[in-house]
Design a protein around this motif. Structure first.
Motif, PDB file in Angstrom:
ATOM      1  N   SER A 105       0.729  -1.207   0.051  1.00 40.82           N
ATOM      2  CA  SER A 105       0.234  -0.029  -0.026  1.00 40.82           C
ATOM      3  C   SER A 105       0.639   1.373   0.033  1.00 40.82           C
ATOM      4  O   SER A 105       0.502   2.334   0.392  1.00 40.82           O
ATOM      5  CB  SER A 105      -1.004   0.015   1.073  1.00 40.82           C
ATOM      6  N   GLY A 106       2.095   1.193  -0.682  1.00 41.83           N
ATOM      7  CA  GLY A 106       2.868   2.454  -0.738  1.00 41.83           C
ATOM      8  C   GLY A 106       2.493   3.279  -2.094  1.00 41.83           C
ATOM      9  O   GLY A 106       1.791   2.636  -2.774  1.00 41.83           O
ATOM     10  N   ASN A 107       3.383   4.320  -2.158  1.00 41.42           N
ATOM     11  CA  ASN A 107       3.208   4.990  -3.404  1.00 41.42           C
ATOM     12  C   ASN A 107       4.302   4.630  -4.549  1.00 41.42           C
ATOM     13  O   ASN A 107       5.107   3.796  -4.008  1.00 41.42           O
ATOM     14  CB  ASN A 107       3.702   6.574  -3.076  1.00 41.42           C
ATOM     15  N   ILE A 108       3.950   4.892  -5.594  1.00 40.38           N
ATOM     16  CA  ILE A 108       4.983   4.404  -6.675  1.00 40.38           C
ATOM     17  C   ILE A 108       6.414   4.740  -6.817  1.00 40.38           C
ATOM     18  O   ILE A 108       7.321   3.811  -6.982  1.00 40.38           O
ATOM     19  CB  ILE A 108       4.446   4.640  -8.169  1.00 40.38           C
ATOM     20  N   ASP A 109       6.782   5.561  -6.327  1.00 41.70           N
ATOM     21  CA  ASP A 109       8.153   6.234  -6.007  1.00 41.70           C
ATOM     22  C   ASP A 109       8.870   5.579  -5.114  1.00 41.70           C
ATOM     23  O   ASP A 109       9.924   4.885  -5.263  1.00 41.70           O
ATOM     24  CB  ASP A 109       8.232   7.813  -5.358  1.00 41.70           C
ATOM     25  N   THR A 147      -4.546   1.899   6.683  1.00 37.64           N
ATOM     26  CA  THR A 147      -5.254   0.429   5.987  1.00 37.64           C
ATOM     27  C   THR A 147      -3.948   0.053   5.198  1.00 37.64           C
ATOM     28  O   THR A 147      -3.444   0.633   4.476  1.00 37.64           O
ATOM     29  CB  THR A 147      -6.326   0.831   5.247  1.00 37.64           C
ATOM     30  N   LEU A 148      -3.315  -1.100   5.727  1.00 42.06           N
ATOM     31  CA  LEU A 148      -2.070  -1.739   5.018  1.00 42.06           C
ATOM     32  C   LEU A 148      -2.685  -3.152   4.383  1.00 42.06           C
ATOM     33  O   LEU A 148      -3.666  -3.738   4.683  1.00 42.06           O
ATOM     34  CB  LEU A 148      -1.066  -2.029   5.963  1.00 42.06           C
ATOM     35  N   SER A 149      -1.607  -3.621   3.537  1.00 46.94           N
ATOM     36  CA  SER A 149      -1.858  -4.987   3.021  1.00 46.94           C
ATOM     37  C   SER A 149      -1.187  -5.948   4.182  1.00 46.94           C
ATOM     38  O   SER A 149      -0.246  -5.620   4.949  1.00 46.94           O
ATOM     39  CB  SER A 149      -0.861  -5.387   1.866  1.00 46.94           C
ATOM     40  N   ASP A 150      -2.034  -6.922   4.441  1.00 48.33           N
ATOM     41  CA  ASP A 150      -1.413  -7.934   5.579  1.00 48.33           C
ATOM     42  C   ASP A 150      -0.480  -8.945   4.609  1.00 48.33           C
ATOM     43  O   ASP A 150      -0.529  -9.071   3.450  1.00 48.33           O
ATOM     44  CB  ASP A 150      -2.488  -8.856   6.124  1.00 48.33           C
ATOM     45  N   ARG A 151       0.231  -9.610   5.313  1.00 48.27           N
ATOM     46  CA  ARG A 151       1.206 -10.375   4.713  1.00 48.27           C
ATOM     47  C   ARG A 151       0.724 -11.637   4.371  1.00 48.27           C
ATOM     48  O   ARG A 151       0.587 -12.551   5.246  1.00 48.27           O
ATOM     49  CB  ARG A 151       2.566 -10.747   5.451  1.00 48.27           C
ATOM     50  N   THR A 152       0.298 -11.730   2.821  1.00 49.81           N
ATOM     51  CA  THR A 152      -0.497 -12.966   2.516  1.00 49.81           C
ATOM     52  C   THR A 152       0.151 -13.460   0.994  1.00 49.81           C
ATOM     53  O   THR A 152       0.397 -12.357   0.253  1.00 49.81           O
ATOM     54  CB  THR A 152      -1.938 -12.868   2.556  1.00 49.81           C
TER      55      THR A 152
END
Length: 190
Positions: A105-109, A147-152
């Protein structure tokens, strides 16, 4: 990196964040999509070797299975360990005609830099702002007000069905389980 050094780095990171990692580990993740379910299609801005590119799941599946792994945040200890391990295994996945894509869920840079430095120019990483695609895959978590991605990790067959779904905040087994699932699929479809 040895297990001792990984643990030492993770402890140092947790202390630097004032215990925020303990809070992150305590937050429940939503249930990931299950084996046999249809993987939601997506197209995201991605980077490979620091160069931006579009990534389309539909297009990647035309080449063979896709190893889709979600991770919380670039340049954090666990995510860096996982990226290094996937980078080391990329040649094995390529021999099986499988594509590896990391999503966060980060930015492209930030993702572009991570693809070059930590993914070692071996596989693409996609930016999933606000973890919207992670939500479609039912693996979001809340941490530090975001809100983040969980490690899956998922292995998706060319027909779009999920062959493997594995959730664990510890990055250690994601690569092994993904590679085993791709090998099993390849053995049945060679």
């Amino acid at each position: 990196m040895t297990g001792f050094n990984r643990a030492k780095m993770a402890r140092g990171f947790a202390l630097a964040l004032g215990g925020s990692l303990a809070l992150l580990a305590a937050m429940p993740a939503s249930a990931a999509l299950q084996v046999g379910e249809k993987a939601p299609d997506f197209t995201l801005k991605a980077a490979l070797g620091g160069k931006e590119m579009p990534f389309s799941l539909k297009q990647a599946l035309k080449k063979g299975p896709v190893v889709l792994y979600f991770f919380p945040a670039a340049f954090t200890p666990g995510c860096t360990i996982e990226a290094h391990s996937f980078a080391e295994a990329t040649d094995s996945f390529n021999k099986l005609h499988a594509t590896v894509i990391g999503v966060t869920s980060g930015n492209i840079d930030r993702v572009a830099e991570f693809s070059k430095v930590e993914c070692r120019n071996k596989f693409a990483v996609a930016a999933d702002p606000d973890a919207k695609i992670a939500g479609e895959y039912k693996n979001q978590m809340q941490a530090m007000g975001k809100t983040l991605s969980d490690r899956t990790s998922y292995v998706i067959a060319p027909d779009g069905k999920i062959l493997m779904a594995y959730s664990d905040r510890n990055p250690e087994q994601h690569i092994t389980k993904s590679l085993e699932a791709v090998k099993a699929w390849r053995a049945k479809h060679s």
